[in-house]
Design a protein around this motif. Structure first.
Motif, short mmCIF file in Angstrom:
data_model
loop_
_atom_site.label_atom_id
_atom_site.label_comp_id
_atom_site.label_asym_id
_atom_site.label_seq_id
_atom_site.Cartn_x
_atom_site.Cartn_y
_atom_site.Cartn_z
N ILE A 72 39.40 34.76 40.33
CA ILE A 72 38.43 35.42 39.45
C ILE A 72 37.01 35.23 39.97
N LEU A 76 36.84 38.67 42.00
CA LEU A 76 36.40 39.59 40.94
C LEU A 76 34.90 39.49 40.68
N PHE A 89 36.20 45.80 37.94
CA PHE A 89 36.31 44.39 37.55
C PHE A 89 37.24 44.25 36.34
N THR A 90 37.05 45.09 35.33
CA THR A 90 37.87 45.01 34.12
C THR A 90 39.33 45.32 34.42
N TYR A 92 41.00 45.17 37.34
CA TYR A 92 41.62 44.13 38.14
C TYR A 92 41.79 42.83 37.37
N PHE A 93 40.85 42.55 36.47
CA PHE A 93 40.95 41.32 35.69
C PHE A 93 42.15 41.38 34.75
N ILE A 97 45.29 39.07 35.68
CA ILE A 97 45.57 37.93 34.82
C ILE A 97 46.95 38.04 34.18
N SER A 146 39.88 28.89 33.88
CA SER A 146 38.97 29.66 34.74
C SER A 146 37.56 29.69 34.16
#
Length: 361
Positions: A72, A76, A89-90, A92-93, A97, A146
């Motif tokens: 992260i 990210l 970003f959103t 892939y996050f 996750i 994280s």
């Protein structure tokens, strides 16, 4: 050139290794502390805790917390969030996750539990679709670990950037101060050589004495001029040498009064007092005909050093506070004593006076 490149590459490699070593040590301390804290928390929450089972489960979660937190932060945040690619970003996050949670669950069910427990194994398809269980038992622990990790990283990053900024500012000030000294020294030397030239043109027998005095001054410039600080006694001594040099030029019409009251030894930037004295001769004795009186005094106490110079001034030469000399001195004072010194310049009754107050500590 080749040797320089080899040395540069070696230096960069050494710095990179040092940074990597520091990063490993920081992460090791952080993750071990977080693991121990999690162990004690989980152990205290259960009525009949099995320490062995808690340990194995916590190790399995701990591994994916480390992977998730570094992914992260390093990927990210650094490559997408800081580049303002918020949509990517959103996406892939959320996707990443969730995948980490699934992998964590698969790791525990198919690799870890067979080693310490005989629980029945879930189907891979059931693990993928049990979103609620994944969220509360796998995704949230990864996110919480994280979050703590990234918070600590940003605090350390802020501290390092602040220290680097202070170091850069210090180095910039030191370079600027050296540049000012390099600019001031030739200016002073140029004026002194002009004085000796004037003596030689008039056939004065004081030329040899002038050269001897200049030799002492040059010795001071070479061996003390580049120091950060020198003692006030050393500075006053070179001021007296300069005064003696000027007296050879002006003979009887020049009167110089030097008063010393150094109650407490102190340090000042080299050439500071000498620059003011040189300026006094340039605008006092050189621009004035007839008898000239220049007064110089220095006084110290437990906290401050007070230095004053007073010289005659013709009305047509009122702009004595301009030019390379005093401008450089002001800048040097700003760098050496930021908001800590007092410099007063007064012009009254055809006299020009400066008073400089600097801290001794």
């Amino acid at each position: 050139m080749q040797s320089f490149l080899v040395i540069s590459l070696h230096t960069v490699e050494k710095i990179s290794e040092e940074k990597l070593k520091n990063e490993i040590i920081r992460q090791a301390v952080f993750w071990i502390a977080l693991f121990v804290f999690g162990m004690f928390r989980n152990y205290g929450e259960l009525e009949q805790p099995d320490f062995r089972e808690i340990f194995y489960y916590d190790v399995c979660h701990w591994i994916f917390q480390i992977i998730g937190a570094n992914w992260i932060y390093s990927v990210l945040i650094r490559k997408f969030f800081e580049a303002k690619k918020y949509f990517l970003f959103t996406v892939y996050f959320v996707g990443g996750i969730y995948l980490l949670g699934v992998l964590n669950r698969l790791f525990i069910v198919y690799l870890a539990e067979p080693l310490f427990a005989g629980y029945p194994q879930e189907l891979v398809s059931d693990i993928f679709i049990d979103v609620k269980y994944l969220l509360f038992h796998y995704v949230l622990p990864i996110i919480s670990g994280s979050f703590i990790f990234i918070s600590v990283k940003f605090m350390l990053l802020y501290r390092d950037e602040k220290q680097n900024a202070l170091q850069l500012q210090k180095e910039k000030s030191e370079l600027e101060l050296k540049a000012l000294k390099a600019q001031l020294n030739p200016h002073f030397l140029f004026n002194t050589l002009n004085n000796i030239y004037s003596l030689s043109v008039t056939g004065s027998g004081a030329v040899s004495q002038s050269i001897s005095r200049l030799s002492d001054i040059l010795d001071y410039l070479l061996y003390h001029g580049q120091k950060e600080k020198v003692s006030i006694d050393e500075e006053i001594k070179i001021v007296k040498d300069y005064v003696a040099l000027e007296k050879l030029r002006y003979d009887e019409r020049l009167s110089v009064e030097v008063r010393e009251n150094i109650g407490v030894p102190g340090l000042i930037p080299p050439l500071l007092y000498l620059s003011f004295v040189e300026n006094a001769f340039k605008h006092g004795a050189e621009k004035t005909s007839g008898e000239v009186t220049i007064r110089i005094s220095v006084k110290t106490d437990e906290e401050y050093a007070v230095f004053t110079v007073d010289n005659p001034l013709l009305e047509k030469h009122q702009n004595t506070d301009t030019g390379i000399g005093l401008e450089n001195i002001r800048r040097q004072l700003d760098l050496c004593y930021p908001n800590q010194y007092s410099l007063e310049i007064k012009q009254a009754s055809n006299r020009f006076a400066i008073q400089l107050i600097t801290p001794l500590k």
